[in-house]
Enzyme design. Structure first.
Site, PDB file in Angstrom:
ATOM      1  N   ASN A  92       0.163   1.741  11.208  1.00  0.00           N
ATOM      2  CA  ASN A  92      -0.114   3.079  10.694  1.00  0.00           C
ATOM      3  C   ASN A  92      -0.413   4.083  11.796  1.00  0.00           C
ATOM      4  O   ASN A  92      -0.180   5.280  11.634  1.00  0.00           O
ATOM      5  CB  ASN A  92      -1.255   3.012   9.670  1.00  0.00           C
ATOM      6  CG  ASN A  92      -0.764   2.494   8.333  1.00  0.00           C
ATOM      7  OD1 ASN A  92      -0.148   3.212   7.563  1.00  0.00           O
ATOM      8  ND2 ASN A  92      -0.977   1.214   8.096  1.00  0.00           N
ATOM      9  N   GLU A 129       1.293  -4.367   5.004  1.00  0.00           N
ATOM     10  CA  GLU A 129       1.347  -4.063   6.435  1.00  0.00           C
ATOM     11  C   GLU A 129       0.338  -4.919   7.204  1.00  0.00           C
ATOM     12  O   GLU A 129      -0.869  -4.815   7.004  1.00  0.00           O
ATOM     13  CB  GLU A 129       1.072  -2.582   6.662  1.00  0.00           C
ATOM     14  CG  GLU A 129       2.203  -1.701   6.163  1.00  0.00           C
ATOM     15  CD  GLU A 129       1.898  -0.221   6.198  1.00  0.00           C
ATOM     16  OE1 GLU A 129       2.853   0.571   6.057  1.00  0.00           O
ATOM     17  OE2 GLU A 129       0.721   0.151   6.350  1.00  0.00           O
ATOM     18  N   LYS A 174       9.794  -1.216  -3.433  1.00  0.00           N
ATOM     19  CA  LYS A 174       9.462  -1.075  -2.026  1.00  0.00           C
ATOM     20  C   LYS A 174       7.979  -0.718  -1.927  1.00  0.00           C
ATOM     21  O   LYS A 174       7.394  -0.126  -2.834  1.00  0.00           O
ATOM     22  CB  LYS A 174      10.307  -0.010  -1.335  1.00  0.00           C
ATOM     23  CG  LYS A 174      10.183   1.422  -1.852  1.00  0.00           C
ATOM     24  CD  LYS A 174       8.983   2.214  -1.379  1.00  0.00           C
ATOM     25  CE  LYS A 174       8.849   2.197   0.130  1.00  0.00           C
ATOM     26  NZ  LYS A 174       7.602   2.969   0.529  1.00  0.00           N
ATOM     27  N   THR A 206       3.887   1.565  -9.096  1.00  0.00           N
ATOM     28  CA  THR A 206       3.972   1.169  -7.704  1.00  0.00           C
ATOM     29  C   THR A 206       4.627   2.264  -6.883  1.00  0.00           C
ATOM     30  O   THR A 206       4.978   3.306  -7.405  1.00  0.00           O
ATOM     31  CB  THR A 206       4.762  -0.137  -7.552  1.00  0.00           C
ATOM     32  OG1 THR A 206       4.692  -0.533  -6.184  1.00  0.00           O
ATOM     33  CG2 THR A 206       6.202   0.049  -7.941  1.00  0.00           C
TER      34      THR A 206
END
Length: 409
Positions: A404, A280, A182, A193
């Site tokens: 964000n 994102e 993820k 990660t």
């Protein structure tokens, strides 16, 4: 939308003998979402991991390091999303330990045989009561075929689950590798990660696992960046269940060793690239290749200077071939004796710059043609030696700021 990335199909993911996975909704942060996952490992399994080098590391990272250092047999892992349990001090450690205690009690194992993982919002108390209340349901759900479900259960701002499988023939036996990860933001790993779990049924000498985890991380997760931020919770775990029936692998240079390593690396790299593809707000996947350096480290410096530049990343988002920004990043990467007259720059098949200046044959229309693609290769030749490296990144869009800005709402 992720860049050329599809959700995993459960039937395409190989179950790993010796691993059962259960997923449930515990309401850690939000209702009606999968947010609690358990991995149950058979006896004889071996586990190794690498973790964030961020000095402000989360409580579960500290506990994982402690439990792995005991060199005992890890029998379970518990992962929650929605709350990172980072920046929580001694109370966070107590809550992470309480989670391990609760799962260990249900499984009748020692708490040090449990590894805890958390991801989500930082500096908020872990709702350990909700997690412990959800553990029985997660255990009841445990089965070998739940890899796709687990990939969904560990997501935060990800828009798509990430999971891949591969196989190899080792000692005449077909062995399997399956992994999930993820991550979509706060991505510049300095070890591995955000969260990733990779398992194989191959028999591997226990002594090889710690170095294997680091090597796989260096070849995959340590080559990606989305926004340059290293998370407090980064964790990459490798599990070998030793149930494929092959003679335990002791030498990676052997034909069997190379075959298994290729399968492991394939899954790790696909997982790492999937994180970038799902970055994102990302609209483009960018591969940065730096060649002809004196050392791999200086190639990495240059690659990350390009990959982290907001000016470069926004130019890619706009499909604007303002490619002097790439040369500027090469120049400030920190190589003090860099000779700009030796620099060559390519954008896919387009030769943009030669000997440190604009290629006389370069046409901006050619640069714009490439910039409009969803997948782009940037290739820089330093003219200093034979070393090279590759880094994967994405563009920077308006949506990154919006995601964000609204992350805690």
């Amino acid at each position: 939308m992720p860049v050329n990335l599809k959700a995993p199909v459960a039937q395409d993911l190989a179950p790993i003998a010796g691993v059962r996975i259960g997923v449930t909704e515990a309401g850690v942060r939000k209702a009606n979402r999968k947010d609690l996952t358990v991995f149950l490992l058979d006896e004889g399994s071996h586990v190794a991991g690498v973790f964030t080098k961020n000095r402000f590391c989360a409580a579960p990272v500290q506990i994982c390091r402690e439990h792995l250092a005991t060199q005992g047999a890890i029998r379970a892992m518990v992962i929650n999303t929605g709350n990172a349990n980072a920046g929580t001090g001694t109370d966070g450690l107590a809550r992470a330990n309480a989670t391990c205690d609760a799962l260990a009690g249900l499984l009748k194992i020692d708490a040090k045989q449990v590894l805890p993982f958390s991801t989500g919002v930082i500096m908020e108390p872990l709702p350990v009561d909700r997690i412990t209340a959800g553990l029985p349901a997660a255990i009841a759900d445990a089965q070998p075929g739940n890899w796709a479900k687990a990939a969904e259960g560990i997501m935060t701002t990800d828009t798509i689950a990430k999971a891949f499988s591969a196989k190899a023939v080792v000692d005449g036996k077909t062995v399997h590798v399956t992994g999930i990860s993820k991550g979509a933001g706060m991505i510049r790993p300095n070890m591995a990660t955000m969260l990733s779990f990779l398992a194989t049924d191959a028999a591997i000498d226990t002594a090889l696992l710690p170095a294997l985890a680091k090597q796989l991380a260096d070849q995959s997760f340590n080559r990606i960046t989305i926004d340059g931020d290293t998370s407090t919770n980064d964790s990459f775990v490798v599990v070998a269940t030793n149930q494929a029936g092959n003679a335990a692998l002791t030498d990676w240079s052997s034909a069997d060793g190379q075959a298994l390593m290729a399968a492991l690396r394939d899954v790790a790299q696909k997982l790492a690239q999937a994180i970038v593809r799902d970055g994102e707000g990302a609209t483009k996947f960018i591969q940065i290749e730096v060649e002809q350096g004196r050392t791999e480290e200086e190639c990495r410096q240059v690659a990350y200077a390009i990959a982290h530049s907001p000016l470069v990343k926004t130019a890619f988002f706009a499909s604007d071939p303002n490619l002097g920004r790439i040369l500027a990043a090469v120049g400030y990467a920190g190589i003090e004796d860099l000779d700009q007259t030796r620099i060559e720059l390519y954008l896919d098949d387009v030769h943009v710059a030669t000997k440190g200046g604009r290629n006389p044959s370069y046409e901006e229309a050619d640069g714009q043609r490439v910039m409009k693609q969803q997948e782009i290769i940037v290739r820089v030749q330093l003219g200093r030696g034979a070393a090279n490296t590759t880094v994967w990144t994405c563009d920077l869009s308006h949506d990154y700021v919006s995601i964000n800005a609204d992350y805690r709402s």
